[in-house]
Design a protein around this motif. Sequence first.
Motif, PDB file in Angstrom:
ATOM      1  N   LYS A 120     -42.494  -8.371 -11.179  1.00 10.86           N
ATOM      2  CA  LYS A 120     -40.942  -8.822 -10.690  1.00 10.86           C
ATOM      3  C   LYS A 120     -40.721  -9.280  -9.998  1.00 10.86           C
ATOM      4  CE  LYS A 120     -40.138  -4.404 -10.565  1.00 10.86           C
ATOM      5  NZ  LYS A 120     -41.367  -3.284 -10.277  1.00 10.86           N
ATOM      6  N   THR A 121     -41.367  -9.573  -8.659  1.00  5.94           N
ATOM      7  CA  THR A 121     -40.981 -10.038  -7.403  1.00  5.94           C
ATOM      8  C   THR A 121     -41.488 -11.566  -7.891  1.00  5.94           C
ATOM      9  OG1 THR A 121     -40.710  -8.807  -6.138  1.00  5.94           O
ATOM     10  CG2 THR A 121     -40.996 -10.954  -5.454  1.00  5.94           C
ATOM     11  N   SER A 122     -43.165 -11.415  -9.115  1.00  9.96           N
ATOM     12  CA  SER A 122     -43.563 -12.930  -9.274  1.00  9.96           C
ATOM     13  C   SER A 122     -42.209 -14.215 -10.202  1.00  9.96           C
ATOM     14  CB  SER A 122     -44.461 -12.749  -9.360  1.00  9.96           C
ATOM     15  OG  SER A 122     -45.531 -12.417  -8.197  1.00  9.96           O
ATOM     16  N   VAL A 123     -42.177 -13.356 -10.598  1.00  8.77           N
ATOM     17  CA  VAL A 123     -41.822 -13.902 -11.763  1.00  8.77           C
ATOM     18  C   VAL A 123     -39.957 -14.185 -11.671  1.00  8.77           C
ATOM     19  CG1 VAL A 123     -40.187 -13.762 -14.374  1.00  8.77           C
ATOM     20  CG2 VAL A 123     -42.336 -12.487 -13.910  1.00  8.77           C
ATOM     21  N   SER A 124     -39.486 -13.712 -11.159  1.00 10.11           N
ATOM     22  CA  SER A 124     -37.927 -13.755 -10.420  1.00 10.11           C
ATOM     23  C   SER A 124     -38.054 -14.938  -9.636  1.00 10.11           C
ATOM     24  CB  SER A 124     -37.611 -12.788  -9.185  1.00 10.11           C
ATOM     25  OG  SER A 124     -37.473 -11.662  -9.879  1.00 10.11           O
ATOM     26  N   SER A 125     -39.819 -15.136  -8.699  1.00 10.27           N
ATOM     27  CA  SER A 125     -39.686 -16.034  -7.371  1.00 10.27           C
ATOM     28  C   SER A 125     -39.610 -17.381  -8.345  1.00 10.27           C
ATOM     29  CB  SER A 125     -40.506 -16.076  -6.570  1.00 10.27           C
ATOM     30  OG  SER A 125     -40.143 -14.833  -5.719  1.00 10.27           O
ATOM     31  N   MET A 126     -40.411 -17.463  -9.738  1.00 10.18           N
ATOM     32  CA  MET A 126     -40.907 -18.631 -10.539  1.00 10.18           C
ATOM     33  C   MET A 126     -39.495 -19.344 -11.038  1.00 10.18           C
ATOM     34  SD  MET A 126     -44.809 -17.458 -11.654  1.00 10.18           S
ATOM     35  CE  MET A 126     -45.783 -17.563 -10.843  1.00 10.18           C
ATOM     36  N   TYR A 127     -38.622 -18.334 -11.740  1.00 10.24           N
ATOM     37  CA  TYR A 127     -37.967 -18.728 -12.167  1.00 10.24           C
ATOM     38  C   TYR A 127     -37.092 -19.233 -11.123  1.00 10.24           C
ATOM     39  CZ  TYR A 127     -33.241 -17.740 -14.746  1.00 10.24           C
ATOM     40  OH  TYR A 127     -31.832 -18.448 -15.015  1.00 10.24           O
ATOM     41  N   VAL A 300     -51.217 -20.928  -8.436  1.00  9.02           N
ATOM     42  CA  VAL A 300     -52.207 -19.566  -8.088  1.00  9.02           C
ATOM     43  C   VAL A 300     -52.994 -19.342  -8.786  1.00  9.02           C
ATOM     44  CG1 VAL A 300     -50.529 -18.168  -7.631  1.00  9.02           C
ATOM     45  CG2 VAL A 300     -49.397 -18.841  -8.001  1.00  9.02           C
ATOM     46  N   PRO A 301     -53.777 -18.909  -8.549  1.00 10.82           N
ATOM     47  CA  PRO A 301     -55.275 -18.722  -8.833  1.00 10.82           C
ATOM     48  C   PRO A 301     -54.862 -17.121 -10.029  1.00 10.82           C
ATOM     49  CG  PRO A 301     -55.353 -18.754  -6.985  1.00 10.82           C
ATOM     50  CD  PRO A 301     -53.938 -18.657  -6.643  1.00 10.82           C
ATOM     51  N   GLY A 302     -55.624 -16.712 -10.897  1.00 13.62           N
ATOM     52  CA  GLY A 302     -55.695 -16.137 -11.779  1.00 13.62           C
ATOM     53  C   GLY A 302     -54.910 -15.827 -13.345  1.00 13.62           C
ATOM     54  N   ARG A 303     -55.098 -15.120 -13.170  1.00 12.84           N
ATOM     55  CA  ARG A 303     -55.032 -15.002 -15.345  1.00 12.84           C
ATOM     56  C   ARG A 303     -53.264 -14.122 -15.015  1.00 12.84           C
ATOM     57  NH1 ARG A 303     -56.683 -13.285 -20.747  1.00 12.84           N
ATOM     58  NH2 ARG A 303     -55.960 -11.569 -21.339  1.00 12.84           N
ATOM     59  N   PHE A 304     -53.144 -13.236 -14.343  1.00 15.82           N
ATOM     60  CA  PHE A 304     -52.310 -12.441 -14.148  1.00 15.82           C
ATOM     61  C   PHE A 304     -50.462 -13.443 -13.390  1.00 15.82           C
ATOM     62  CE2 PHE A 304     -53.851 -11.917  -9.910  1.00 15.82           C
ATOM     63  CZ  PHE A 304     -53.006 -12.456  -9.271  1.00 15.82           C
ATOM     64  N   SER A 305     -50.696 -14.637 -12.691  1.00 13.45           N
ATOM     65  CA  SER A 305     -50.602 -15.253 -12.857  1.00 13.45           C
ATOM     66  C   SER A 305     -49.933 -16.471 -14.027  1.00 13.45           C
ATOM     67  CB  SER A 305     -50.396 -16.531 -11.793  1.00 13.45           C
ATOM     68  OG  SER A 305     -51.096 -15.276 -10.120  1.00 13.45           O
ATOM     69  N   VAL A 306     -50.329 -16.424 -14.425  1.00 12.28           N
ATOM     70  CA  VAL A 306     -49.994 -17.031 -15.775  1.00 12.28           C
ATOM     71  C   VAL A 306     -49.155 -16.362 -16.509  1.00 12.28           C
ATOM     72  CG1 VAL A 306     -50.710 -18.057 -17.856  1.00 12.28           C
ATOM     73  CG2 VAL A 306     -52.502 -18.749 -15.883  1.00 12.28           C
ATOM     74  N   SER A 307     -49.534 -14.770 -16.781  1.00 13.09           N
ATOM     75  CA  SER A 307     -48.875 -14.284 -17.602  1.00 13.09           C
ATOM     76  C   SER A 307     -46.965 -14.535 -16.933  1.00 13.09           C
ATOM     77  CB  SER A 307     -49.127 -12.997 -17.622  1.00 13.09           C
ATOM     78  OG  SER A 307     -48.563 -12.498 -18.326  1.00 13.09           O
ATOM     79  N   ASN A 308     -47.248 -14.196 -15.623  1.00 17.46           N
ATOM     80  CA  ASN A 308     -45.450 -14.492 -14.187  1.00 17.46           C
ATOM     81  C   ASN A 308     -45.095 -15.534 -15.810  1.00 17.46           C
ATOM     82  OD1 ASN A 308     -46.182 -11.339 -14.215  1.00 17.46           O
ATOM     83  ND2 ASN A 308     -47.419 -12.307 -11.947  1.00 17.46           N
ATOM     84  N   ALA A 309     -45.910 -16.250 -14.830  1.00 13.19           N
ATOM     85  CA  ALA A 309     -45.298 -18.290 -15.486  1.00 13.19           C
ATOM     86  C   ALA A 309     -44.536 -18.254 -16.570  1.00 13.19           C
ATOM     87  CB  ALA A 309     -46.235 -19.378 -15.003  1.00 13.19           C
ATOM     88  N   LEU A 310     -45.123 -18.242 -17.274  1.00 15.46           N
ATOM     89  CA  LEU A 310     -45.136 -17.924 -19.181  1.00 15.46           C
ATOM     90  C   LEU A 310     -43.546 -17.620 -18.865  1.00 15.46           C
ATOM     91  CD1 LEU A 310     -48.216 -17.351 -20.680  1.00 15.46           C
ATOM     92  CD2 LEU A 310     -47.424 -19.328 -20.820  1.00 15.46           C
ATOM     93  N   ALA A 311     -43.558 -15.669 -18.686  1.00 16.47           N
ATOM     94  CA  ALA A 311     -42.346 -15.077 -18.883  1.00 16.47           C
ATOM     95  C   ALA A 311     -41.117 -15.918 -18.046  1.00 16.47           C
ATOM     96  CB  ALA A 311     -42.243 -14.293 -18.255  1.00 16.47           C
ATOM     97  N   ALA A 312     -41.061 -16.480 -16.724  1.00 19.87           N
ATOM     98  CA  ALA A 312     -39.652 -17.475 -15.849  1.00 19.87           C
ATOM     99  C   ALA A 312     -39.730 -18.538 -17.014  1.00 19.87           C
ATOM    100  CB  ALA A 312     -40.911 -17.930 -14.442  1.00 19.87           C
ATOM    101  N   LEU A 313     -41.214 -19.333 -17.468  1.00 22.72           N
ATOM    102  CA  LEU A 313     -40.731 -20.915 -18.511  1.00 22.72           C
ATOM    103  C   LEU A 313     -40.102 -20.717 -19.701  1.00 22.72           C
ATOM    104  CD1 LEU A 313     -42.430 -23.345 -17.461  1.00 22.72           C
ATOM    105  CD2 LEU A 313     -43.963 -23.038 -19.478  1.00 22.72           C
ATOM    106  N   ALA A 314     -40.611 -19.234 -20.185  1.00 22.41           N
ATOM    107  CA  ALA A 314     -39.597 -18.750 -21.170  1.00 22.41           C
ATOM    108  C   ALA A 314     -38.252 -18.394 -21.004  1.00 22.41           C
ATOM    109  CB  ALA A 314     -39.919 -17.486 -21.748  1.00 22.41           C
ATOM    110  N   ALA A 315     -37.231 -17.831 -20.068  1.00 22.28           N
ATOM    111  CA  ALA A 315     -36.595 -17.302 -19.765  1.00 22.28           C
ATOM    112  C   ALA A 315     -35.904 -17.916 -19.143  1.00 22.28           C
ATOM    113  CB  ALA A 315     -36.588 -16.359 -18.640  1.00 22.28           C
ATOM    114  N   CYS A 316     -36.005 -18.951 -18.990  1.00 24.59           N
ATOM    115  CA  CYS A 316     -35.257 -20.696 -18.659  1.00 24.59           C
ATOM    116  C   CYS A 316     -35.132 -21.384 -19.465  1.00 24.59           C
ATOM    117  CB  CYS A 316     -36.249 -21.546 -17.461  1.00 24.59           C
ATOM    118  SG  CYS A 316     -36.241 -20.885 -15.852  1.00 24.59           S
ATOM    119  N   HIS A 317     -36.417 -21.573 -20.316  1.00 23.57           N
ATOM    120  CA  HIS A 317     -36.241 -22.396 -22.049  1.00 23.57           C
ATOM    121  C   HIS A 317     -35.416 -21.947 -22.738  1.00 23.57           C
ATOM    122  CE1 HIS A 317     -38.353 -25.162 -24.996  1.00 23.57           C
ATOM    123  NE2 HIS A 317     -37.307 -25.538 -24.349  1.00 23.57           N
TER     124      HIS A 317
END
Length: 491
Positions: A120-127, A300-317
């Motif tokens: 939650k916090t990671s996606v918020s910050s990425m968004y 940011v390293p990691g598969r979980f970081s990519v998942s978080n980035a996809l969430a933020a990217l999709a929400a913005c788009h």
Amino acid sequence: MKLSELLNGHDHQVVRGDKDVLITAAPCLDADRVTTGSLYVARPGHPTGGVEGIGTALARGAVAVLVEDEVPDGTWPDTADVRVVRVIDTRTAVALASVRFHGEPGRGMDVVAITGTNGKTSVSSMYESLLRISKRARVGVIGTSGARTGDDRIPMPRSVLSTPEAPDLQYLLARMRARGCDSVVLEATSMGLLNHRVDGSFVDVGVFTNLSQDHLDDHGTMDSYRDAKLLLFGGMCRRAVVNADDPVGAGIPALMPGAVTTYAIDAEADYRATDLVVDASGTRFVLHHDGRKYPAAIPVPGRFSVSNALAALAACHVLGHDLGGLLAALERMPQIPGRFEHFGTPDGVSVIVDYAHSPDSLDKVLATIRGFAPGRVITVFGCGGDRDTTKRAWMGEIAGTYSDLCVLTSDNPRYEDPETIMDQVAQGLRKTGTAFEREGDRHRAIALALSRAREGDVVLVAGKGSEAYQIVGDDLLPFDDMSTVRELSPA
């Protein structure tokens, strides 16, 4: 605004006085925060309020009181000119009253609410970073690390709630609207949703990250925990962005037909990442969207970081922002405090501070570190008190499986004996045969881990992330993991 206007359409009964009294200060759950003209909401069980706080609230100037139950004789001073209204549920009533008092602030901005066990916090910050970098947008952020607009924090009473109580949340939304925010992103915890704190916030996009074992001390069962998370998608948001790799996320499209956008790494989805390449500096991948492929990267390293980035990217788009600009911003994101936050010591040791405090999050973080660490992995961690005890030995086993050395320490013990908590975690550690040491003082534990580390080793300090305190009994004692690491690693 009149009390009758705040409660219009909500089932209520006037017990004393009339409901045309003018409410000139925000609704309040905390008796000691009441100001002249407030509506005091005596919610049962509230730690600094409830019926027991009525006297304090009246003395501080409350002009009306909202209750659920019968109020004991002698509660109302004979001389007090008090209006008393009874409702079935003060949680829903205070949310409605707060939204109306502040002029429905969520209507004036894009509101994104993120729920899930981890991320939650990671996606918020990425968004926020994506919009800040690509659009120079002013974004409000509400969550575990407090509330801010850009770099400006909004002062609030000290709290451990990631999702503020409804009066505070609506106050923050109103402040953010007044500061010219185009968008607000907030963390919607399971208890926040269950307790109606997010009601009436006019959420444009609800984001679901994942579900794994946590918070069973609050919910009892995983089914109850899941159902609390799903409240966000039961009419509270207009659209949803969900993780299709998660079984619970994959079921959300059926709850909101035609209004769900998916993201994933393994499953087919509207936004999908493939060809992940992970190293200590970050992760490169290929984004698949709408029949096209885009090269992408995150620092940011990691598969979980990519998942978080996809969430933020999709929400913005989904909210209409240009995908090309968002992808360019993705590569330039700053470190997220306390979320896989990296620090290099003068001796060539890499230190990672992360909030991982559930079995699933600890497993993901350590698996990522194990994948790129050139030397040994040393893990400093503990488990919180007064929380789900069933995960403690499990987390010990996870830490021992991935680490070469563990330093077992105290997290937020709350009202439990830290030694008892460590005893339970140690049961899992012993199963792995990994060497470990116990040091209940967290500062000394971090110092111990750093003293054992050599060039090329990675030290993970897990469990508290960017929290600036330790919870011991009723006290919030100042403590910050990354600040401690920097203090112990002078240049």
